[in-house]
Design a protein around this motif. Structure first.
Motif: not given
Length: 148
Positions: A89-98
């Motif tokens: 979840l943190a990686l998705v938030n950091a790299y995908a944003g939104g």
């Protein structure tokens, strides 16, 4: 709102909540002791024999070794999967944003994931070491159950 979120909420969770839990547990134990003492005094006044088992502390029945190991494995699976999910979840938030975290600041998510993953890995290691060390005891326990 910032004052409540950054000051009052941590104080309530870290100070007030543990104090209330200890207070409630203490009051429950005190109430139980007072009820037992009242029963004993009434029985003594009436000349009735008292069952000593009534006043003994109830001990929790210990499960089998195999059951304890299964509980450890279950805890390891749950904490590891939660840790991996938080890190993803943190990686998705950091790299995908939104994705926005409305519950708590997003900087805590990878830390929580790392802690949960570390605990899960520790429980896995503990499970496999315990399984190897207690193999003879588990076999003896299974033989005892089969004989009954």
């Amino acid at each position: 709102m910032d004052f409540f979120e950054y000051v009052m909420l941590p104080i309530c969770i870290c100070v007030v909540l543990p104090v209330l839990i200890v207070l409630i547990v203490g009051l429950v134990r005190k109430n139980e002791t007072n009820r037992k003492a009242e029963i004993m005094l009434k029985a003594i006044e009436n000349g009735v024999t008292i069952d000593p088992e009534l006043f003994m502390a109830k001990t929790k029945k210990r499960g089998s070794i195999k059951q304890d190991l299964m509980d450890k494995l279950t805890g390891a699976c749950i904490t590891s999967l939660m840790g991996v999910a938080f890190i993803v979840l943190a990686l998705v938030n950091a790299y995908a944003g939104g994705i926005s975290f409305n519950i708590f600041p997003s900087s805590y998510v990878p830390v929580a994931g790392a802690v949960l993953l570390a605990v899960g890995i520790g429980l896995f290691i503990s499970y496999f070491v315990s399984k190897k060390m207690l193999a003879k005891e588990i076999e003896a326990e299974e033989r005892e159950l089969l004989e009954k």
